[in-house]
Scaffold this motif. Structure first.
Motif, mmCIF file in Angstrom:
data_model
loop_
_atom_site.group_PDB
_atom_site.id
_atom_site.type_symbol
_atom_site.label_atom_id
_atom_site.label_comp_id
_atom_site.label_asym_id
_atom_site.label_seq_id
_atom_site.Cartn_x
_atom_site.Cartn_y
_atom_site.Cartn_z
ATOM 1 N N HIS A 101 -1.927 5.813 9.129
ATOM 2 C CA HIS A 101 -3.088 4.985 9.472
ATOM 3 C C HIS A 101 -2.812 3.492 9.350
ATOM 4 O O HIS A 101 -3.549 2.692 9.905
ATOM 5 C CB HIS A 101 -4.271 5.377 8.588
ATOM 6 N N GLY A 102 -1.762 3.117 8.637
ATOM 7 C CA GLY A 102 -1.441 1.699 8.513
ATOM 8 C C GLY A 102 -0.403 1.245 9.513
ATOM 9 O O GLY A 102 -0.539 0.193 10.123
ATOM 10 N N VAL B 10 -12.138 -5.001 0.964
ATOM 11 C CA VAL B 10 -10.678 -5.034 0.977
ATOM 12 C C VAL B 10 -10.227 -6.410 0.549
ATOM 13 O O VAL B 10 -10.563 -7.405 1.153
ATOM 14 C CB VAL B 10 -10.134 -4.718 2.391
ATOM 15 N N ILE C 255 -10.850 4.561 8.095
ATOM 16 C CA ILE C 255 -9.638 4.291 7.305
ATOM 17 C C ILE C 255 -8.702 3.356 8.079
ATOM 18 O O ILE C 255 -8.133 2.418 7.525
ATOM 19 C CB ILE C 255 -8.916 5.623 6.982
ATOM 20 N N GLU C 256 -8.575 3.622 9.381
ATOM 21 C CA GLU C 256 -7.689 2.767 10.177
ATOM 22 C C GLU C 256 -8.188 1.336 10.206
ATOM 23 O O GLU C 256 -7.402 0.393 10.183
ATOM 24 C CB GLU C 256 -7.549 3.329 11.593
ATOM 25 N N ASP D 277 -11.589 8.976 9.781
ATOM 26 C CA ASP D 277 -10.256 8.537 10.209
ATOM 27 C C ASP D 277 -10.271 7.132 10.823
ATOM 28 O O ASP D 277 -9.475 6.277 10.421
ATOM 29 C CB ASP D 277 -9.648 9.544 11.188
ATOM 30 N N LEU E 234 -13.906 6.774 -1.316
ATOM 31 C CA LEU E 234 -14.529 5.708 -0.537
ATOM 32 C C LEU E 234 -15.907 6.086 0.000
ATOM 33 O O LEU E 234 -16.717 5.224 0.290
ATOM 34 C CB LEU E 234 -13.626 5.315 0.645
ATOM 35 N N LEU F 94 -8.979 9.993 -0.406
ATOM 36 C CA LEU F 94 -9.553 8.680 -0.052
ATOM 37 C C LEU F 94 -11.035 8.826 0.290
ATOM 38 O O LEU F 94 -11.864 7.998 -0.099
ATOM 39 C CB LEU F 94 -8.805 8.074 1.142
ATOM 40 N N ARG F 95 -11.330 9.894 1.034
ATOM 41 C CA ARG F 95 -12.724 10.127 1.430
ATOM 42 C C ARG F 95 -13.597 10.305 0.182
ATOM 43 O O ARG F 95 -14.681 9.734 0.090
ATOM 44 C CB ARG F 95 -12.817 11.353 2.331
ATOM 45 N N LEU G 212 -6.041 11.880 2.732
ATOM 46 C CA LEU G 212 -7.316 11.468 3.333
ATOM 47 C C LEU G 212 -8.496 12.077 2.578
ATOM 48 O O LEU G 212 -9.531 11.417 2.415
ATOM 49 C CB LEU G 212 -7.359 11.875 4.810
ATOM 50 N N LEU H 265 -9.878 -0.090 7.835
ATOM 51 C CA LEU H 265 -9.579 -0.668 6.507
ATOM 52 C C LEU H 265 -8.109 -1.076 6.409
ATOM 53 O O LEU H 265 -7.776 -2.123 5.879
ATOM 54 C CB LEU H 265 -9.906 0.352 5.404
ATOM 55 N N ARG I 63 0.829 -1.208 0.000
ATOM 56 C CA ARG I 63 0.000 0.000 0.000
ATOM 57 C C ARG I 63 0.860 1.253 0.000
ATOM 58 O O ARG I 63 0.435 2.311 -0.450
ATOM 59 C CB ARG I 63 -0.933 -0.011 1.218
ATOM 60 N N LEU J 197 -9.832 -0.315 -0.637
ATOM 61 C CA LEU J 197 -8.801 0.606 -0.159
ATOM 62 C C LEU J 197 -7.599 0.636 -1.102
ATOM 63 O O LEU J 197 -7.060 1.707 -1.391
ATOM 64 C CB LEU J 197 -8.367 0.197 1.246
#
Lengths: 185, 140
Positions: free
Chosen positions: A137-138, A184, B10-11, B7, A172, A168-169, A165, B13, A43, A118
């Motif tokens: 976030h990962g 996912v 996303i976390e 947020d 998604l 992504l928002r 973000l 995911l 990712r 994602l």
């Protein structure tokens, strides 16, 4: 110790035994969290082969430093941070990152049907945004940690994360608002 | 969905690890690398221990010889001074010869104990090497 009992042990227990030299116990940890670490690296933009290579190095380093893991946070998160830093070091050697925010927009159109996952959504981000969001976030790294690891100003990192973000928002959210959860793979 | 709600979403995911078809292969490769590295580490540690042990033995023997000679010289000088005081000029010459032979005797004694120590340490090192080889063969 047989295989069944290894399955029953908690990560912290396995890590403690690995710190004492338990290679089988550490192998169980790799089995549990290998895909998570590899997934994070992919990712972040690593090719599958590079992701696997870095993940292997990260797990080896994790084995050597296993005594440092004392159960604060998850084991996966701990190894992910090691892997993310190793990956950043590799790409830094190749000088692939630039500090400036690129005005690169998404190449793929928004899928209103909400079928995006994602991994697909991350493709809408430029490389630096993708890495920053993935680290934040990962891998669970803080903005200052990311700034230090990527050798970028803190404000730049925050901008990358925010822009990432937002993108992504935008990609998604249709899925979420449409009552479908993002798949996912 | 607001930013505050997004947020954590996303976390979540990110937290879902993607399933990969070659997970088993990845783990097998890692285990092989770990075993190989551990084996090399064992060999390197055994080698370093042996080299360090040999250096220590060599230094120990050198130290014994040096220390022995110094000890003999000091002993000879002290004894000679006592002899001069107690027996006079003629007797001190004889005493000096006697002390010389005593001194030679001391050196022989020191050499003897040094060799004994050498053989003891050499035996211990050989035993250590054998144990390392056995352990390595078990690992392999």
């Amino acid at each position: 110790m047989n295989r069944t009992s290894l399955h029953d042990l908690h990560d912290v227990e396995l890590a403690a035994q690995a710190a004492a030299g338990g290679r089988r116990e550490y192998g169980e940890l790799v089995r549990r969290h290998g895909s998570a670490v590899r997934g994070l690296l992919r990712r972040m933009g690593a090719s599958p082969s590079l992701a696997d290579d870095v993940a292997q190095d990260a797990f080896l380093q994790g084995f050597q430093r296993c005594a440092e893991f004392r159960g604060q946070g998850t084991f996966a998160g701990w190894v992910k941070k090691i892997a993310a830093r190793l990956y950043l070091k590799r790409v830094a050697r190749e000088a692939r990152y630039v500090a400036e925010i690129e005005a690169e927009e998404a190449a793929t159109p928004v899928d209103q049907a909400g079928a995006l996952d994602l991994d697909e959504a991350l493709k809408a981000l430029n490389e630096t945004e993708r890495v920053c969001v993935s680290l934040c976030h990962g891998a669970g790294m803080s903005h200052p940690e990311i700034a230090a690891a990527m050798n970028l100003p803190l404000g730049t990192v925050k901008s990358h994360v925010k822009r990432g973000l937002d993108k992504l928002r935008a990609r998604l959210q249709p899925a979420a608002s449409g009552g479908r959860s993002a798949h996912v793979g | 969905m607001s930013a505050d709600e997004f947020d954590p979403a996303i976390e979540r995911l990110f937290a879902r690890a993607p399933r990969m078809a070659d997970d088993a292969l990845f783990v097998a490769e890692f285990r092989t690398r770990l075993e190989k590295r551990s084996r090399w580490r064992g060999v390197a540690l055994t080698g370093a221990g042996l080299i360090g042990g040999l250096i220590a033995v060599r230094e120990g023997i050198n130290l014994n010889f040096t220390g022995g000679e110094a000890e003999v010289t000091t002993l000879g000088q002290g004894a000679q001074a006592v002899a001069v005081t107690a027996q006079g000029a003629v007797q001190s010459g004889l005493g000096g010869l006697g002390l010389d032979s005593l001194g030679l005797g001391s050196i022989d004694l020191m050499s003897g104990s040094g060799m004994a120590a050498f053989w003891i340490v050499a035996g211990a090192l050989v035993a250590l090497l054998a144990a390392g080889a056995v352990r390595l063969s078990q690992d392999i």
